[in-house]
Design an enzyme around this catalytic site. Structure first.
Site, PDB file in Angstrom:
ATOM      1  N   ASP A  31      38.159  33.245  48.975  1.00 43.19           N
ATOM      2  CA  ASP A  31      38.305  34.227  47.897  1.00 43.19           C
ATOM      3  C   ASP A  31      36.959  34.908  47.635  1.00 43.19           C
ATOM      4  OD1 ASP A  31      40.629  34.565  45.466  1.00 43.19           O
ATOM      5  OD2 ASP A  31      38.614  35.327  45.051  1.00 43.19           O
ATOM      6  N   GLY A  92      48.781  36.855  35.918  1.00 36.83           N
ATOM      7  CA  GLY A  92      47.473  36.918  36.566  1.00 36.83           C
ATOM      8  C   GLY A  92      47.494  37.495  37.963  1.00 36.83           C
ATOM      9  N   HIS A  99      50.255  35.334  47.839  1.00 36.57           N
ATOM     10  CA  HIS A  99      49.109  34.536  48.270  1.00 36.57           C
ATOM     11  C   HIS A  99      49.049  33.264  47.450  1.00 36.57           C
ATOM     12  CE1 HIS A  99      47.886  37.369  45.140  1.00 36.57           C
ATOM     13  NE2 HIS A  99      47.077  36.414  44.693  1.00 36.57           N
ATOM     14  N   HIS A 101      46.547  30.403  46.111  1.00 32.74           N
ATOM     15  CA  HIS A 101      45.165  29.967  45.883  1.00 32.74           C
ATOM     16  C   HIS A 101      45.059  28.469  46.159  1.00 32.74           C
ATOM     17  CE1 HIS A 101      44.025  33.559  43.354  1.00 32.74           C
ATOM     18  NE2 HIS A 101      45.322  33.599  43.160  1.00 32.74           N
TER      19      HIS A 101
HETATM   20  P1  AMP Z   1      45.735  37.075  42.052  1.00 29.34           P
HETATM   21  O1  AMP Z   1      44.941  37.373  40.799  1.00 29.34           O
HETATM   22  O2  AMP Z   1      46.549  35.800  41.977  1.00 29.34           O
HETATM   23  O3  AMP Z   1      46.552  38.277  42.483  1.00 29.34           O
HETATM   24  O4  AMP Z   1      44.681  36.777  43.177  1.00 29.34           O
HETATM   25  C1  AMP Z   1      44.064  37.768  43.937  1.00 29.34           C
HETATM   26  C2  AMP Z   1      42.816  37.162  44.485  1.00 29.34           C
HETATM   27  O5  AMP Z   1      42.358  37.944  45.553  1.00 29.34           O
HETATM   28  C3  AMP Z   1      41.680  37.075  43.465  1.00 29.34           C
HETATM   29  O6  AMP Z   1      41.276  35.725  43.319  1.00 29.34           O
HETATM   30  C4  AMP Z   1      40.597  37.949  44.081  1.00 29.34           C
HETATM   31  O7  AMP Z   1      39.303  37.468  43.834  1.00 29.34           O
HETATM   32  C5  AMP Z   1      40.957  37.908  45.553  1.00 29.34           C
HETATM   33  N1  AMP Z   1      40.497  39.032  46.347  1.00 29.34           N
HETATM   34  C6  AMP Z   1      40.595  40.355  46.043  1.00 29.34           C
HETATM   35  N2  AMP Z   1      40.065  41.101  47.034  1.00 29.34           N
HETATM   36  C7  AMP Z   1      39.639  40.234  47.989  1.00 29.34           C
HETATM   37  C8  AMP Z   1      38.986  40.385  49.254  1.00 29.34           C
HETATM   38  N3  AMP Z   1      38.674  41.589  49.753  1.00 29.34           N
HETATM   39  N4  AMP Z   1      38.672  39.273  49.949  1.00 29.34           N
HETATM   40  C9  AMP Z   1      38.972  38.044  49.458  1.00 29.34           C
HETATM   41  N5  AMP Z   1      39.589  37.836  48.279  1.00 29.34           N
HETATM   42  C10 AMP Z   1      39.905  38.905  47.541  1.00 29.34           C
END
Ligand code: AMP
Ligand code: ZN
Length: 113
Positions: A31, A92, A99, A101
């Protein structure tokens, strides 16, 4: 594949990511804004908006996401971890490509915020 989707762009290689694992169906990458000392994401390559958009027949892919996440946690020194899949903005979700986490490397409190 969705043209506008950030994670589809990562899958295509149009946006770089620090990858941990890739096969024909799954991708895992660290992340960009970690919320714990160890924080990576596991995604299906198939574009699905979120867990609420899974169809009958998607059990295999979501099962593979969970199993691979647990395996990668073990391989990356994260014996205790939390799996989180957000669905919808109020929960969130900020990227609308399913995806999971994987968070660990510190004590995680409950309930989550
Ligand atoms: P969510 O808030 O559950 O939609 O999670 C999206 C996640 O994607 C967040 O934890 C972000 O920090 C992560 N994220 C966004 N852009 C990128 C990127 N380019 N590379 C890696 N992680 C990312
Ligand atoms: Zn996508």
């Amino acid at each position: 594949m969705s043209e506008e989707c950030l994670f589809c762009k990562i899958i295509k290689g149009d946006i770089p990511a620090r990858k941990l694992y890739e096969d024909d169906k799954l991708l895992a990458f660290w992340d960009i804004a970690p919320q714990a000392p160890k924080h990576f994401l596991v995604i299906p390559k198939q574009h699905v908006r979120g867990p609420g958009a899974l169809s009958p027949g998607d059990e295999e892919i979501i099962g593979a996401v969970v199993r691979k996440g647990a395996e990668l946690a073990a391989e990356n020194g994260i014996p205790d971890f939390r799996l989180v899949i957000n669905n919808g903005a109020a929960a969130g979700q900020t990227v609308f490509h399913l995806h999971m986490h994987v968070l660990g490397g510190r004590p995680l409190s409950w309930p989550p915020g």
